[in-house]
Design an enzyme around this catalytic site. Structure first.
Site, PDB file in Angstrom:
ATOM      1  N   GLU A  33     -34.308 -24.658  -2.380  1.00 51.85           N
ATOM      2  CA  GLU A  33     -35.169 -23.487  -2.200  1.00 51.85           C
ATOM      3  C   GLU A  33     -34.743 -22.395  -3.169  1.00 51.85           C
ATOM      4  OE1 GLU A  33     -38.186 -23.912  -0.929  1.00 51.85           O
ATOM      5  OE2 GLU A  33     -37.324 -24.582   0.964  1.00 51.85           O
ATOM      6  N   THR A  35     -34.725 -22.478  -6.178  1.00 48.17           N
ATOM      7  CA  THR A  35     -34.043 -23.053  -7.338  1.00 48.17           C
ATOM      8  C   THR A  35     -35.026 -23.273  -8.489  1.00 48.17           C
ATOM      9  OG1 THR A  35     -34.375 -25.162  -6.247  1.00 48.17           O
ATOM     10  CG2 THR A  35     -32.163 -24.259  -6.156  1.00 48.17           C
ATOM     11  N   ASP A  36     -36.332 -23.315  -8.168  1.00 53.53           N
ATOM     12  CA  ASP A  36     -37.279 -23.689  -9.242  1.00 53.53           C
ATOM     13  C   ASP A  36     -37.290 -22.674 -10.378  1.00 53.53           C
ATOM     14  OD1 ASP A  36     -38.684 -21.859  -7.626  1.00 53.53           O
ATOM     15  OD2 ASP A  36     -40.532 -23.040  -7.528  1.00 53.53           O
ATOM     16  N   GLY A 123     -45.715 -20.902   4.794  1.00 59.20           N
ATOM     17  CA  GLY A 123     -44.724 -21.388   3.828  1.00 59.20           C
ATOM     18  C   GLY A 123     -45.007 -22.809   3.378  1.00 59.20           C
ATOM     19  N   SER A 125     -47.539 -23.416   1.314  1.00 59.81           N
ATOM     20  CA  SER A 125     -48.207 -23.217   0.046  1.00 59.81           C
ATOM     21  C   SER A 125     -49.703 -23.506   0.042  1.00 59.81           C
ATOM     22  CB  SER A 125     -47.515 -23.986  -1.068  1.00 59.81           C
ATOM     23  OG  SER A 125     -47.764 -23.256  -2.245  1.00 59.81           O
ATOM     24  N   GLU A 160     -50.766 -17.306 -10.216  1.00 61.99           N
ATOM     25  CA  GLU A 160     -49.913 -16.493  -9.325  1.00 61.99           C
ATOM     26  C   GLU A 160     -49.326 -15.307 -10.092  1.00 61.99           C
ATOM     27  OE1 GLU A 160     -49.269 -16.938  -6.105  1.00 61.99           O
ATOM     28  OE2 GLU A 160     -49.869 -19.011  -5.724  1.00 61.99           O
ATOM     29  N   ASP A 172     -44.409 -25.474  -6.054  1.00 59.71           N
ATOM     30  CA  ASP A 172     -45.552 -25.661  -5.164  1.00 59.71           C
ATOM     31  C   ASP A 172     -46.726 -26.317  -5.882  1.00 59.71           C
ATOM     32  OD1 ASP A 172     -43.808 -24.264  -3.664  1.00 59.71           O
ATOM     33  OD2 ASP A 172     -45.072 -22.514  -3.337  1.00 59.71           O
ATOM     34  N   TYR A 222     -39.847 -11.234  -2.669  1.00 55.73           N
ATOM     35  CA  TYR A 222     -39.659 -12.494  -3.410  1.00 55.73           C
ATOM     36  C   TYR A 222     -39.337 -12.195  -4.880  1.00 55.73           C
ATOM     37  CZ  TYR A 222     -40.802 -17.020  -5.581  1.00 55.73           C
ATOM     38  OH  TYR A 222     -40.765 -18.188  -6.298  1.00 55.73           O
TER      39      TYR A 222
HETATM   40  C1  GAF Z   1     -42.402 -20.082  -2.976  1.00 55.92           C
HETATM   41  C2  GAF Z   1     -42.645 -20.153  -4.475  1.00 55.92           C
HETATM   42  F1  GAF Z   1     -43.967 -20.180  -4.749  1.00 55.92           F
HETATM   43  C3  GAF Z   1     -41.937 -21.357  -5.097  1.00 55.92           C
HETATM   44  O1  GAF Z   1     -42.077 -21.331  -6.481  1.00 55.92           O
HETATM   45  C4  GAF Z   1     -40.479 -21.415  -4.689  1.00 55.92           C
HETATM   46  O2  GAF Z   1     -39.715 -20.485  -5.408  1.00 55.92           O
HETATM   47  C5  GAF Z   1     -40.314 -21.229  -3.184  1.00 55.92           C
HETATM   48  O3  GAF Z   1     -40.999 -20.065  -2.720  1.00 55.92           O
HETATM   49  C6  GAF Z   1     -38.888 -21.103  -2.785  1.00 55.92           C
HETATM   50  O4  GAF Z   1     -38.214 -22.297  -3.038  1.00 55.92           O
HETATM   51  O5  GAF Z   1     -43.011 -21.128  -2.308  1.00 55.92           O
END
Ligand code: GAF
Length: 387
Positions: A33, A35-36, A123, A125, A160, A172, A222
């Protein structure tokens, strides 16, 4: 969700003609989480819930007529209007259309009606489900399907960033486009290499408990979390001009400690979570290969702890659901997705499932006056044309 349901609304709200129907899923994430956007690894899968849209070119130069079936809301707008529509749901359509145009798709006016069964703000997406569904439709209707899956992922992410105010990573949109029934996917967000992991844990199942605390990433902290991570990288780069440090993926624990005093405790703790999470995804991969679900679960609890205490994206209700999972001997449990509300994802032994869900409902209800929603995870396919 039934095609006929969406089709009947499409016919009713526009000119009686039918179009093509596309579907795209929401996602779960086993581990990895935040980490992307740090160049790390994620471990998502598409779910059997998502968004379905019927779409058709309407012979205008750039007028979009859009109907959100669930909200019973109709918005018409022009793609040439630099401000775009105000309704947040319509901004996904506007944004993805402009991003697909940037990729060379000659998008003209179209009609669209869509509905979803992926819970909003949980959560899972729902926004990526919309982006990839609409991208898939526009690619098909106007683009001869020439835009690659990866470019559609990036178009969703750019939507986004440029139209919805969320500086998200690529997890996502990736999961929603590339999802495959029965498989989780391990994605290296730096190289974009990924592999499918068939996920059929013998004797265990995945269940989501939705706190129903609405999670909204736009305008949420975020983006602050992402800024903290980037700030730490900047400081590490300044101390090590000989190296190339683009994301926290490139940084070590020692380097993080070196800049601790400069970046301050808040940014330090956030980066510390990300470095730990990077290692946990890899540990989970090894554990899955060995069928060691207890180890997978242990990592999930560690992730929850880090997301709650260091990354500070939990809330009281999610921490409570995590406590209930522990009390019930659930193998692994943690916040899933961006945080600030939404669901926990739970890896639970089949024989404990019933008791756990009943106990969570009862205790949560006693404390917050309503039960958490329960979603059994079914791992489904990615964005596709239905007819
Ligand atoms: C949200 C974001 F859209 C993702 O890119 C990711 O960072 C996530 O939070 C956390 O892992 O869903």
């Amino acid at each position: 969700m039934e095609i006929d349901f969406v089709r009947s609304r499409f016919i009713k709200h526009f000119d009686g003609k039918t179009g093509n129907v596309y579907a795209s899923p929401g996602r779960i994430n086993l581990i990895g989480e935040h980490t992307d956007y740090n160049g790390g690894f994620v471990f998502p899968g598409a779910v059997d819930k998502g968004v379905m849209a019927e779409m058709r070119a309407n012979d205008t130069e750039d007028t979009v007529m859009a109907y959100a079936i669930d909200l019973k809301d109709r918005v018409d707008f022009k793609l040439s209007d630099p401000a775009g529509p105000k309704a947040s749901w319509a901004r996904y359509i506007y944004g993805i259309a402009l991003e697909m145009k940037k990729l060379g798709v000659p998008v003209k006016g179209f009609n669209i009606a869509f509905a979803g069964d992926v819970p909003l703000g949980a959560g899972m997406s729902s926004s990526a489900a919309m982006e990839s569904c609409f991208a898939c439709g526009l690619n098909d209707i106007f683009g001869d399907n020439k835009v690659s899956q990866w470019d559609m992922v990036l178009a969703g992410q750019a939507t986004e960033h440029n139209y919805c105010g969320v500086n998200c990573g690529i997890m996502d949109q990736f999961a929603s486009v590339f999802g495959k029934a029965g498989c989780l996917m391990r994605l290296d967000c730096r190289s974009r290499e990924f592999e499918y992991f068939p996920f059929k844990p013998d004797g265990y199942r995945l269940v989501l408990l939705d706190s129903v605390v609405k999670h909204q990433l736009a305008g949420s902290p975020y983006n602050d979390r992402r800024n903290s991570c980037e700030n730490v990288v900047k400081h590490i780069q300044a101390k090590h001009p000989e190296g190339k440090y683009e994301t926290l993926r490139d940084c070590t624990w020692e380097q993080l400690d070196e800049v601790r005093a400069e970046v301050g405790e808040e940014d330090y703790k956030r980066a510390k979570f990300v470095l730990g999470e990077k290692d946990r995804v890899l540990a989970v991969c090894d554990a899955l290969n060995e069928g060691d679900y207890e180890k997978v679960g242990e990592m999930m609890y560690q992730t929850h702890e880090g997301l709650s205490k260091d990354y500070e994206v939990s809330c009281e209700e999610l921490d409570y659901l995590n406590d209930i999972a522990k009390e019930n001997g659930v193998t692994g449990s943690r916040i899933m997705g961006g945080g600030f509300g939404g669901c926990t994802i739970n890896l639970v032994r089949n024989d404990l499932y019933k008791q756990f869900v009943a106990d969570a409902k009862q205790k949560f209800n006693a404390k917050y006056g309503h039960e958490p929603k329960v979603y059994d995870v079914v791992i489904g396919d990615g964005a596709r044309k239905l007819c």
